[in-house]
Design a protein around this motif. Structure first.
Motif, PDB file in Angstrom:
ATOM      1  N   GLY A 255      13.110  -7.951   6.707  1.00 51.97           N
ATOM      2  CA  GLY A 255      12.660  -7.742   5.338  1.00 51.97           C
ATOM      3  C   GLY A 255      13.362  -8.696   4.397  1.00 51.97           C
ATOM      4  O   GLY A 255      14.265  -9.449   4.781  1.00 51.97           O
ATOM      5  N   GLU A 256      12.929  -8.678   3.136  1.00 51.58           N
ATOM      6  CA  GLU A 256      13.544  -9.562   2.146  1.00 51.58           C
ATOM      7  C   GLU A 256      14.972  -9.133   1.825  1.00 51.58           C
ATOM      8  O   GLU A 256      15.853  -9.974   1.628  1.00 51.58           O
ATOM      9  N   LYS A 257      15.187  -7.829   1.778  1.00 51.14           N
ATOM     10  CA  LYS A 257      16.515  -7.293   1.463  1.00 51.14           C
ATOM     11  C   LYS A 257      16.782  -6.142   2.429  1.00 51.14           C
ATOM     12  O   LYS A 257      16.311  -5.026   2.232  1.00 51.14           O
ATOM     13  N   GLU A 280      11.757   5.920  -1.549  1.00 55.94           N
ATOM     14  CA  GLU A 280      11.439   4.733  -2.340  1.00 55.94           C
ATOM     15  C   GLU A 280      12.387   4.602  -3.528  1.00 55.94           C
ATOM     16  O   GLU A 280      12.814   3.503  -3.894  1.00 55.94           O
ATOM     17  N   GLN A 284      14.955   1.556  -4.170  1.00 56.65           N
ATOM     18  CA  GLN A 284      14.847   0.811  -5.421  1.00 56.65           C
ATOM     19  C   GLN A 284      16.203   0.744  -6.133  1.00 56.65           C
ATOM     20  O   GLN A 284      16.589  -0.314  -6.641  1.00 56.65           O
ATOM     21  N   THR A 289      14.742  -3.288   0.698  1.00 59.67           N
ATOM     22  CA  THR A 289      13.362  -3.014   1.084  1.00 59.67           C
ATOM     23  C   THR A 289      13.249  -2.258   2.400  1.00 59.67           C
ATOM     24  O   THR A 289      12.216  -1.668   2.692  1.00 59.67           O
ATOM     25  N   THR A 290      14.306  -2.281   3.212  1.00 55.22           N
ATOM     26  CA  THR A 290      14.271  -1.567   4.484  1.00 55.22           C
ATOM     27  C   THR A 290      15.694  -1.363   4.992  1.00 55.22           C
ATOM     28  O   THR A 290      16.636  -1.986   4.492  1.00 55.22           O
ATOM     29  N   GLN A 313      20.309 -10.561   2.344  1.00 56.19           N
ATOM     30  CA  GLN A 313      19.173 -11.124   1.615  1.00 56.19           C
ATOM     31  C   GLN A 313      19.426 -12.582   1.296  1.00 56.19           C
ATOM     32  O   GLN A 313      20.557 -13.037   1.246  1.00 56.19           O
TER      33      GLN A 313
END
Length: 378
Positions: A255-257, A280, A284, A289-290, A313
Motif C-alpha cells: 500500500g501507499e502507507k 477506517e 485515517q 492505508t493498510t 511510505q
C-alpha cells in the motif's frame, strides 16, 4: 567554623603569651579569608567546567535562561563580595565565641566541657548531613541515568548512523546515491525520526473514546475525540530495514502507507493478533492505508513507554516543500572512520548538486544520540 573550638587551647596560649583579643580576631579573619579565597577559586573553576553539563542535563534552555559562569567586572565584584561575606562569617563566629572566655578557663578545659557539644557538633552534623545528602542525590541520579541509557530500544541500531537536517526529499536524492557507493555504508533509508526519539504523536480513537467540544485558535467550534495516544515512526522501506525492526507477523500487504503495529499497540487496541483490523477512522487518524504486519515493541522515547507504530511510505518525502528530513545509514567497520566518510560525502555531494551545503541539525550514531540526549558527559 565547626572546628573553631578545637583551636581554643592554641588561642588561649597566644593570649597568655601576650596576644590581644583584637589580634586573635584579626588572625582568625585572615586565615578565614585565605581559606575562603582558595576554596572559592577552586569551586568557581569546577563550576565553570561542569556548567555546560548542568545546562544540558537539566534542560535550562527550555526554561528560558542559560546558566553560565562569566568573568565580567560586575561578576568579579560579586565574587569578591561573596568571599568577604563568607570569610567574615567563618572568621568572626569562632573568634567571638573564643574571645568570650578567659585564657585560664580554656587551659582548665571549661570551654571544651561547656561549649564543644553545643557548638562544634551542631556544625559538624550540619556539614555531614549536607555532604551525605549531596552524595545520595548524586548516586541516585547517576544510577537512574545509567539505567535509562541502558534501556533496550527494542531494535538493533548498533551500527546505525542518523542524520537530520534542513533537507527536502529532492535535495537528499543525490546524497543517498553517493552514500550507497561508500565502502563503509551498507544501506541508506529516508525517515523522519529514529526509535528512542519519535516526535509525531497520534491519537487513535477507540470504542470507549470520549468526545468533547472545543474552540480552536480561529474561534471556531469543533468536536474533539479522545483515544489511545501513540507515537509514529515514518520511514521508507530501506529505513525500516536499517532499523531492523523485529517482525512478528508479516501479512505481505502492499500500500501507499503501510502500518506496522507493535505488539503492545495491538494489545491496547484489543485487536486480533492473527489478523488486526483497523477501522477506517483509525487508519485515517494514523495516516495509513493498510496494516502490513506486527513488530516487537520498541521505545519511542526514553522518558515514556507509550505504544508505537511504524508507517512505511514513500510519498511523505516527495513534497518539494517538506523540509527537515532525515537519513538512517547502516554502516560497516569503525564508527569514527564511517562518520567522517559520510559527512565528507554529504558535504561534497550537496555542494556540487545544489551549490550550497546545509549543516545537519543532528548527527551521530543512534546509541550515542540516545545517551547524549540524557546528558552524555556524566
Amino acid at each position: 567554623v565547626a572546628l573553631g573550638t578545637f583551636r581554643a587551647r592554641e588561642m588561649a596560649t597566644r593570649r597568655l603569651l601576650g596576644a590581644s583579643r583584637a589580634g586573635i580576631i584579626l588572625k582568625l579573619l585572615a586565615e578565614s579569608l585565605l581559606m575562603t579565597t582558595v576554596c572559592f577559586a577552586l569551586g568557581l573553576l569546577l563550576s565553570y567546567a561542569v556548567m555546560p553539563v548542568f545546562n544540558e542535563v537539566f534542560r535550562v534552555a527550555q526554561l528560558g535562561f542559560d546558566m553560565r559562569i562569566a568573568f565580567t567586572w560586575q561578576n568579579v565584584c560579586i565574587y569578591v563580595l561573596l568571599i568577604l561575606i563568607v570569610s567574615a562569617i567563618a572568621g568572626l563566629v569562632p573568634a567571638l565565641i573564643l574571645s568570650r572566655f578567659k585564657p585560664i578557663d580554656v587551659v582548665k578545659g571549661e570551654l571544651r566541657s561547656r561549649n564543644k557539644m553545643v557548638f562544634s557538633k551542631v556544625f559538624i552534623f550540619i556539614q555531614c548531613f549536607i555532604t551525605m545528602a549531596l552524595l545520595v542525590v548524586s548516586f541516585v541520579y547517576a544510577t537512574q541515568y545509567r539505567k535509562m541509557v541502558n534501556l533496550p530500544l527494542g531494535v538493533d541500531v548498533t551500527d546505525v548512523y542518523y542524520l537530520y537536517g534542513p533537507y527536502a526529499h529532492h535535495e537528499l536524492d543525490p546524497a543517498v546515491d553517493a552514500l550507497k557507493q561508500l565502502p563503509c555504508v551498507e544501506q541508506v533509508g529516508k525517515c523522519d525520526d529514529h526509535p528512542g526519539m519519535l516526535y509525531e504523536w497520534v491519537t487513535i480513537p477507540t470504542e470507549d473514546s470520549e468526545e468533547w467540544e472545543a474552540v480552536n485558535a480561529a474561534g471556531e467550534h469543533a468536536v474533539m475525540q479522545g483515544g489511545l495516544t501513540t507515537k509514529k515512526c515514518i520511514c521508507t522501506r530501506e529505513a525500516f530495514e536499517v532499523y531492523a525492526f523485529t517482525i512478528v507477523r508479516d501479512f505481505h500487504r502492499e500500500g501507499e502507507k503501510v502500518a506496522w503495529l507493535t505488539e503492545g499497540l495491538v494489545e491496547q487496541l484489543h485487536l486480533n493478533p492473527a489478523d488486526p483490523q483497523l477501522t477506517e477512522e483509525q487508519m485515517q487518524c494514523m495516516g495509513v492505508t493498510t496494516v502490513g504486519g506486527i513488530v516487537k515493541d520498541f521505545r519511542g522515547s526514553f522518558y515514556r513507554d507509550d505504544p508505537c507504530f511504524v508507517s512505511v511510505q514513500e510519498d511523505w518525502f516527495e513534497s518539494m516543500t517538506a523540509y527537515y528530513k532525515s537519513l538512517a545509514i547502516k554502516t560497516i567497520g569503525n564508527h569514527s572512520a564511517a562518520e567522517k566518510a559520510i559527512l565528507e560525502c554529504m558535504h561534497k555531494t550537496l555542494d556540487e548538486a545544489w551549490g550550497v551545503y546545509k549543516e545537519p541539525h543532528l548527527k551521530g550514531y543512534v546509541n550515542d544520540l540516545w545517551a547524549s540526549a540524557l546528558g552524555s558527559s556524566l
